[in-house]
Design a protein around this motif. Structure first.
Motif, PDB file in Angstrom:
ATOM      1  N   THR A  10       0.848  -1.188   0.000  1.00 41.50           N
ATOM      2  CA  THR A  10       0.000   0.000   0.000  1.00 41.50           C
ATOM      3  C   THR A  10       0.881   1.234   0.000  1.00 41.50           C
ATOM      4  O   THR A  10       1.736   1.385   0.885  1.00 41.50           O
ATOM      5  N   ALA A  11       0.725   2.097  -0.981  1.00 44.73           N
ATOM      6  CA  ALA A  11       1.479   3.347  -1.050  1.00 44.73           C
ATOM      7  C   ALA A  11       0.850   4.347  -0.091  1.00 44.73           C
ATOM      8  O   ALA A  11      -0.367   4.568  -0.123  1.00 44.73           O
ATOM      9  N   VAL A  12       1.672   4.937   0.777  1.00 43.11           N
ATOM     10  CA  VAL A  12       1.182   5.828   1.820  1.00 43.11           C
ATOM     11  C   VAL A  12       2.134   7.003   2.009  1.00 43.11           C
ATOM     12  O   VAL A  12       3.178   7.081   1.378  1.00 43.11           O
ATOM     13  N   THR A  13       1.766   7.888   2.922  1.00 46.66           N
ATOM     14  CA  THR A  13       2.654   8.977   3.334  1.00 46.66           C
ATOM     15  C   THR A  13       3.577   8.448   4.434  1.00 46.66           C
ATOM     16  O   THR A  13       3.282   7.416   5.055  1.00 46.66           O
ATOM     17  N   PRO A  14       4.675   9.143   4.734  1.00 45.90           N
ATOM     18  CA  PRO A  14       5.525   8.695   5.844  1.00 45.90           C
ATOM     19  C   PRO A  14       4.772   8.576   7.165  1.00 45.90           C
ATOM     20  O   PRO A  14       4.996   7.622   7.921  1.00 45.90           O
ATOM     21  N   ARG A  15       3.879   9.499   7.461  1.00 45.96           N
ATOM     22  CA  ARG A  15       3.108   9.400   8.714  1.00 45.96           C
ATOM     23  C   ARG A  15       2.265   8.133   8.753  1.00 45.96           C
ATOM     24  O   ARG A  15       2.156   7.471   9.776  1.00 45.96           O
TER      25      ARG A  15
END
Length: 150
Positions: free
Chosen positions: A47-52
């Motif tokens: 799953t591509a996500v933000t660092p947070r």
């Protein structure tokens, strides 16, 4: 396991591929945003996500970005990460110029990794394979005052 990876370069991409292949749930982030990880996510099922998002609700975190980019991470990124969650940093804090020789040496498991820490004969030494083996054998677990925790 649910693993968050910050960085999708050579190491982060390889880890994403391998860990998803092993059946782990992987959240992967980079500095350019989740939309730039569409191909890696489609290839691996990650799953591509933000660092947070990569550090939220995970069992382990891997930070695999260039050392020069560490200050660009949000200063409070790990504030809500439980202390029990391991954070693995693949960075090399001591860059060296190398002459192109590669000497892969089996140095044992994590329980023997102290043989390669600061203050040991092999640490930051430019040795051939035989020299690395000798230096690992010569390592002593007693740290010098310079390397002991204060």
């Amino acid at each position: 396991m649910k693993i968050g990876i910050i960085g999708a370069g050579h190491i982060g991409g390889a880890l994403t591929r391998r860990l998803t292949a092993l059946g782990h749930t992987v959240l992967v982030a980079n500095s350019r945003g989740p939309e730039t990880l569409r191909d890696l996510a489609a290839e691996t099922g990650a799953t591509a996500v933000t660092p947070r998002q990569a550090v939220t609700g995970v069992d382990a975190i891997v930070v695999t970005i260039p050392e020069k980019n560490i200050p660009d991470l949000p200063h409070d990124l790990f504030t809500n990460v439980p202390r029990a969650v391991p954070v693995i940093d693949t960075g090399n804090y001591y860059p060296q110029q190398r002459d192109g020789r590669i000497a892969a040496i089996e140095a044992g498991g994590l329980d023997e990794s102290w043989r390669q820490q600061p203050g040991t004969p092999v640490y930051a030494a430019d040795l051939d394979a035989a020299g690395v083996r000798r230096a690992l054998s010569a390592a002593r677990s007693e740290r010098t005052a310079q390397w002991k925790a204060r």
